[in-house]
Write an enzyme that holds these catalytic residues in place. Structure first.
Site, PDB file in Angstrom:
ATOM      1  N   LYS A  13      32.254  -6.449  -9.252  1.00  0.00           N
ATOM      2  CA  LYS A  13      33.600  -6.924  -9.597  1.00  0.00           C
ATOM      3  C   LYS A  13      34.436  -5.826 -10.261  1.00  0.00           C
ATOM      4  CE  LYS A  13      32.540 -10.218 -12.480  1.00  0.00           C
ATOM      5  NZ  LYS A  13      31.065 -10.297 -12.444  1.00  0.00           N
ATOM      6  N   ARG A  88      34.919 -17.854 -16.707  1.00  0.00           N
ATOM      7  CA  ARG A  88      33.476 -17.826 -16.506  1.00  0.00           C
ATOM      8  C   ARG A  88      32.872 -19.215 -16.615  1.00  0.00           C
ATOM      9  NH1 ARG A  88      32.360 -12.302 -17.540  1.00  0.00           N
ATOM     10  NH2 ARG A  88      30.169 -11.748 -17.395  1.00  0.00           N
ATOM     11  N   ARG A 122      22.262   0.680 -14.002  1.00  0.00           N
ATOM     12  CA  ARG A 122      23.690   0.885 -14.226  1.00  0.00           C
ATOM     13  C   ARG A 122      23.943   1.725 -15.479  1.00  0.00           C
ATOM     14  NH1 ARG A 122      27.738  -4.224 -14.182  1.00  0.00           N
ATOM     15  NH2 ARG A 122      26.851  -4.789 -16.196  1.00  0.00           N
ATOM     16  N   ARG A 153      24.573   0.090 -21.026  1.00  0.00           N
ATOM     17  CA  ARG A 153      25.084  -1.025 -21.811  1.00  0.00           C
ATOM     18  C   ARG A 153      23.940  -1.751 -22.500  1.00  0.00           C
ATOM     19  NH1 ARG A 153      29.195  -4.274 -18.042  1.00  0.00           N
ATOM     20  NH2 ARG A 153      28.014  -5.950 -19.024  1.00  0.00           N
ATOM     21  N   ARG A 164      21.855 -13.512 -18.431  1.00  0.00           N
ATOM     22  CA  ARG A 164      23.191 -13.463 -17.838  1.00  0.00           C
ATOM     23  C   ARG A 164      23.183 -14.116 -16.455  1.00  0.00           C
ATOM     24  NH1 ARG A 164      23.745  -7.401 -18.248  1.00  0.00           N
ATOM     25  NH2 ARG A 164      25.696  -7.580 -17.104  1.00  0.00           N
TER      26      ARG A 164
HETATM   27  P1  ADP Z   1      28.909  -8.644 -16.353  1.00  0.00           P
HETATM   28  O1  ADP Z   1      29.864  -9.320 -15.436  1.00  0.00           O
HETATM   29  O2  ADP Z   1      28.313  -7.424 -15.773  1.00  0.00           O
HETATM   30  O3  ADP Z   1      27.889  -9.558 -16.972  1.00  0.00           O
HETATM   31  P2  ADP Z   1      31.035  -8.260 -18.318  1.00  0.00           P
HETATM   32  O4  ADP Z   1      31.368  -6.897 -18.762  1.00  0.00           O
HETATM   33  O5  ADP Z   1      32.010  -9.011 -17.510  1.00  0.00           O
HETATM   34  O6  ADP Z   1      29.645  -8.097 -17.605  1.00  0.00           O
HETATM   35  O7  ADP Z   1      30.668  -9.173 -19.593  1.00  0.00           O
HETATM   36  C1  ADP Z   1      29.720  -8.781 -20.554  1.00  0.00           C
HETATM   37  C2  ADP Z   1      29.511  -9.891 -21.555  1.00  0.00           C
HETATM   38  O8  ADP Z   1      30.756 -10.185 -22.244  1.00  0.00           O
HETATM   39  C3  ADP Z   1      29.079 -11.243 -20.978  1.00  0.00           C
HETATM   40  O9  ADP Z   1      27.686 -11.314 -20.751  1.00  0.00           O
HETATM   41  C4  ADP Z   1      29.557 -12.206 -22.066  1.00  0.00           C
HETATM   42  O10 ADP Z   1      28.691 -12.214 -23.166  1.00  0.00           O
HETATM   43  C5  ADP Z   1      30.878 -11.582 -22.512  1.00  0.00           C
HETATM   44  N1  ADP Z   1      32.029 -12.138 -21.751  1.00  0.00           N
HETATM   45  C6  ADP Z   1      32.794 -11.467 -20.846  1.00  0.00           C
HETATM   46  N2  ADP Z   1      33.730 -12.278 -20.321  1.00  0.00           N
HETATM   47  C7  ADP Z   1      33.541 -13.503 -20.893  1.00  0.00           C
HETATM   48  C8  ADP Z   1      34.162 -14.783 -20.753  1.00  0.00           C
HETATM   49  N3  ADP Z   1      35.167 -14.986 -19.893  1.00  0.00           N
HETATM   50  N4  ADP Z   1      33.698 -15.811 -21.507  1.00  0.00           N
HETATM   51  C9  ADP Z   1      32.698 -15.630 -22.366  1.00  0.00           C
HETATM   52  N5  ADP Z   1      32.042 -14.470 -22.534  1.00  0.00           N
HETATM   53  C10 ADP Z   1      32.449 -13.407 -21.813  1.00  0.00           C
END
Ligand code: ADP
Ligand code: ZN
Length: 209
Positions: A13, A88, A122, A153, A164
């Site tokens: 994404k 999400r 990654r 990360r 996740r």
């Molecule tokens: P990925 O899609 O690779 O899991 P992101 O960088 O999008 O990673 O998100 C990392 C973390 O940030 C998530 O696992 C969550 O804990 C938090 N996060 C990101 N976006 C949201 C959201 N919309 N609602 C709640 N938590 C979020």
């Protein structure tokens, strides 16, 4: 164009969103990047988010929705935006529908087995927010975009990755049905070379990328 990118962690994404936002000249809004920046800077949002992110859980909706609502009210979002990582869950999707109107939701689909390999290899650039896979780097430690030192990360470890993925299946994957019902869903196969996925997104949105 007001866009949302959906898909499991590791689907690509962020990579695709960067390309598409640049081509369409709309801001790329990644809630994950916003949280990581807030954590680095030690802001109240960052302090609230840290424990959840490190365990692979969602940050509470109240915190996340408010952060996105404020961001979308900024001037640069007037002509469109690309949301990556939000919504999400259904509550976030319903909240978003109250304060903004989407043109499309692009779902980038990839099977779980592939995601685990992608996430564990990654690397992330804290300077330019670029994301890379070790198999494609000449030097595992150096950002090919800006030369900064790459990091892994904190949430790309096996236990957190498993969490996740289960959060994704339980809470985020139902959003495809939510947007399909509204006639906004565009499905794209994320298990193809990066450039091919970009081309598929272009076709799905009927835009030049
Ligand atoms: P990925 O899609 O690779 O899991 P992101 O960088 O999008 O990673 O998100 C990392 C973390 O940030 C998530 O696992 C969550 O804990 C938090 N996060 C990101 N976006 C949201 C959201 N919309 N609602 C709640 N938590 C979020
Ligand atoms: Zn970089």
């Amino acid at each position: 164009m007001n866009l949302v990118f959906l898909g499991p962690p590791g689907a690509g994404k962020g990579t695709q969103a960067a390309v598409v936002s640049q081509a369409l000249r709309i801001p790329h809004i990644s809630t994950g990047d916003m949280f990581r920046k807030a954590m680095r800077e030690g802001t109240p949002t960052g302090l609230k988010a840290r424990a959840f992110i490190e365990q692979g859980k969602l940050v509470p909706d109240s915190v996340t929705i408010e952060m996105v609502r404020e961001r979308l009210s900024e001037d640069d979002c007037k002509n469109g935006y690309l949301l990556d990582g939000f919504p999400r869950n259904l509550l976030q999707a319903e909240a978003l529908a109250e304060f903004s109107q989407l043109d499309a939701a692009v779902n980038i689909a990839v099977a779980d087995e592939k995601l685990i390999a992608r996430l564990s290899g990654r690397r992330f650039c804290p300077k330019c927010s670029g994301t890379f896979h070790i198999t494609k780097l000449a030097d595992e430690k150096i950002c090919p975009n800006c030369g900064a030192e790459l990091v892994q990360r904190a949430d790309d470890n096996p236990a957190t990755i498993a969490n996740r993925l289960s959060v994704y299946h339980a809470e985020t994957s139902p959003l495809t049905a939510f947007y399909a019902q509204k006639g906004l869903l565009k499905e794209v196969d994320g298990d193809l070379p990066m450039e091919v996925v970009t081309a598929e997104i272009g076709k799905a949105l009927a835009v030049e990328l």
